[in-house]
Design a protein around this motif. Structure first.
Motif, short mmCIF file in Angstrom:
data_model
loop_
_atom_site.label_atom_id
_atom_site.label_comp_id
_atom_site.label_asym_id
_atom_site.label_seq_id
_atom_site.Cartn_x
_atom_site.Cartn_y
_atom_site.Cartn_z
N ARG A 1 27.58 -21.26 45.92
CA ARG A 1 26.54 -21.78 45.09
C ARG A 1 26.76 -23.33 44.94
O ARG A 1 27.94 -23.87 45.28
N SER A 2 25.85 -23.88 44.64
CA SER A 2 25.74 -25.30 44.46
C SER A 2 25.98 -25.49 42.92
O SER A 2 24.90 -24.92 42.17
N GLU A 3 26.97 -26.20 42.55
CA GLU A 3 27.16 -26.47 41.04
C GLU A 3 25.93 -27.66 40.56
O GLU A 3 25.78 -28.62 41.38
N PRO A 4 25.76 -27.84 39.53
CA PRO A 4 24.69 -28.58 38.75
C PRO A 4 25.32 -30.45 38.84
O PRO A 4 24.29 -30.97 39.03
N ASN A 5 26.67 -30.40 39.10
CA ASN A 5 27.09 -31.40 39.21
C ASN A 5 27.44 -32.09 40.74
O ASN A 5 27.88 -33.15 40.88
N GLY A 6 26.95 -30.98 41.66
CA GLY A 6 26.91 -31.49 43.08
C GLY A 6 28.10 -30.99 43.73
O GLY A 6 28.19 -31.12 44.92
N GLU A 7 28.93 -30.23 42.92
CA GLU A 7 30.27 -29.85 43.74
C GLU A 7 29.38 -28.29 44.37
O GLU A 7 28.72 -27.85 44.19
N THR A 8 30.45 -27.84 45.25
CA THR A 8 30.24 -26.82 46.16
C THR A 8 31.34 -25.73 45.74
O THR A 8 32.37 -25.88 45.93
N TYR A 9 30.85 -24.42 45.41
CA TYR A 9 31.74 -23.36 45.10
C TYR A 9 31.54 -22.19 45.96
O TYR A 9 30.49 -21.88 46.67
N ILE A 10 32.80 -21.69 46.82
CA ILE A 10 32.82 -20.62 47.54
C ILE A 10 33.92 -19.76 47.19
O ILE A 10 34.86 -20.13 46.76
N ARG A 11 33.66 -18.39 47.16
CA ARG A 11 34.31 -17.43 46.73
C ARG A 11 34.66 -16.46 48.08
O ARG A 11 33.58 -15.91 48.40
N MET A 12 35.69 -15.83 48.64
CA MET A 12 36.17 -15.17 49.54
C MET A 12 36.86 -14.01 49.12
O MET A 12 37.79 -14.40 48.28
N GLN A 13 36.88 -12.84 49.66
CA GLN A 13 37.88 -11.72 49.17
C GLN A 13 38.42 -10.96 50.39
O GLN A 13 37.83 -10.72 51.38
N LEU A 14 39.63 -10.31 50.14
CA LEU A 14 40.33 -9.44 51.10
C LEU A 14 40.84 -8.30 50.14
O LEU A 14 41.52 -8.52 49.27
N GLU A 15 40.29 -7.03 50.48
CA GLU A 15 40.79 -5.85 49.73
C GLU A 15 41.85 -4.98 50.61
O GLU A 15 41.54 -5.10 51.95
N SER A 16 42.52 -4.16 49.90
CA SER A 16 43.25 -3.27 50.43
C SER A 16 42.56 -2.42 51.42
O SER A 16 41.51 -2.01 50.92
N SER A 17 43.26 -1.88 52.34
CA SER A 17 42.73 -0.91 53.40
C SER A 17 43.96 -0.25 54.35
O SER A 17 45.23 -0.52 53.82
N GLU A 18 43.35 0.66 54.88
CA GLU A 18 44.40 1.03 55.91
C GLU A 18 45.29 0.12 56.46
O GLU A 18 46.47 0.46 56.84
#
Length: 300
Positions: A110-127
């Motif tokens: 997402r683009s924050e109101p103040n112009g910063e950029t937010y990114i979220r990534m994830q890794l979940e348990s698996s075999e």
């Protein structure tokens, strides 16, 4: 199979965030806003570049780095998880864990109101992860790209039993020359010298590196500054949720044995890492979460 077009359609931000896959290389996110430019690889949730607006990149990437699945990226900000260094009981398991050797899913941008950029990534348990580490977990890498770069490793215990993990945000900083810099903020801190297995306390007001160095400063959350007069900049390195600050430079002879660093590469970087390891690993009960953050930028 990662589809760049699908990612762009779901998570791209016009004029600010896009997905790129160079031929023969790994897919990454490219961010450009009013504050900075940054690149984050989906493989390892690995920051490869962070350059404040009208400034040089604060991060060092090895020109000899492997950019292929199955091999760690050398430079930038590798994510060490769920252990730091070699595995305690099985040397065949990957150095610094498996987090930097897997593709992470993009979960949110997402683009924050103040112009910063937010990114979220994830890794979940698996075999696949359980073959290396027998626990259920969710790991998230959260990035805020602004005048400063905020990187956070958030780990949640999604299992029915407690577990212990180690981690580090293993940041490589770009410098003019290793013998030109000084690292401030560690005076009076006890450290473990990995090269001779001794403990000592830094008496000097600033650390100058004239030889191979692997120091783990213990029980400290203090911010540090990398002073680099030749580049006319001071890099601010803050952290949270980390009790160990690791400072590393391999020196000339060791670098010759490292395949993905040029022989003179040691002169161009220093690692200052937000670490949780040794007696400062993180214990999580079921349902608990811990965040380890590094905040980097230039002092004004």
């Amino acid at each position: 199979m990662i589809n760049i077009d699908d990612l762009d359609e779901e998570f791209g931000i016009e004029g600010e965030l896009g997905f790129i896959e160079m031929e023969g290389e790994l897919p990454f996110i490219s961010i450009s806003n009013k504050y900075a430019q940054a690149d984050i690889c989906l493989y390892g949730a690995h920051v490869m570049s962070f350059a404040p607006y009208n400034g040089m990149d604060l991060l060092w990437m090895s020109p000899g780095s492997f950019l292929e699945e199955g091999k760690a990226i050398r430079g930038g900000i590798p994510v060490c998880f769920p252990w730091f260094g070699p595995h305690k009981s099985n040397s065949e398991k990957p150095q610094h864990g498996f987090g930097r050797l897997m593709f992470w899913d993009v979960a949110e941008t997402r683009s924050e109101p103040n112009g910063e950029t937010y990114i979220r990534m994830q890794l979940e348990s698996s075999e696949q992860t359980k073959n290396l580490w027998p626990h259920d977990f969710r790991a998230e890498m959260i990035f805020t790209v602004g005048a400063k770069l905020i990187t956070t490793l958030k780990v949640s215990n999604t299992s029915t039993e407690a577990f212990v993990y180690g981690c580090a945000l293993h940041t490589y900083y770009s410098i003019s020359a290793i013998d030109h810099i000084a690292i401030e903020g560690l005076q009076g801190t006890t450290y473990y010298n990995q090269l001779n297995s001794e403990h000592a306390t830094q008496e000097e007001s600033s650390l100058k590196i004239q030889e191979p160095l692997t120091r783990h400063y213990l029980n400290t959350e203090s911010p540090v500054v990398i002073s680099d007069p030749a580049f006319r900049r001071r890099i601010s390195v803050q952290k949270a949720g980390s009790k160990v600050t690791t400072v590393w430079n391999p020196g000339k002879e060791t670098t010759k044995a490292i395949q993905d660093i040029p022989n003179d590469g040691y002169e161009a970087f220093v690692c200052v890492e937000a670490t949780n390891a040794f007696d400062y690993c993180i214990s999580l009960n079921p349902g608990e979460t811990h965040e380890t953050s590094a905040i980097i930028g230039q002092e004004e």
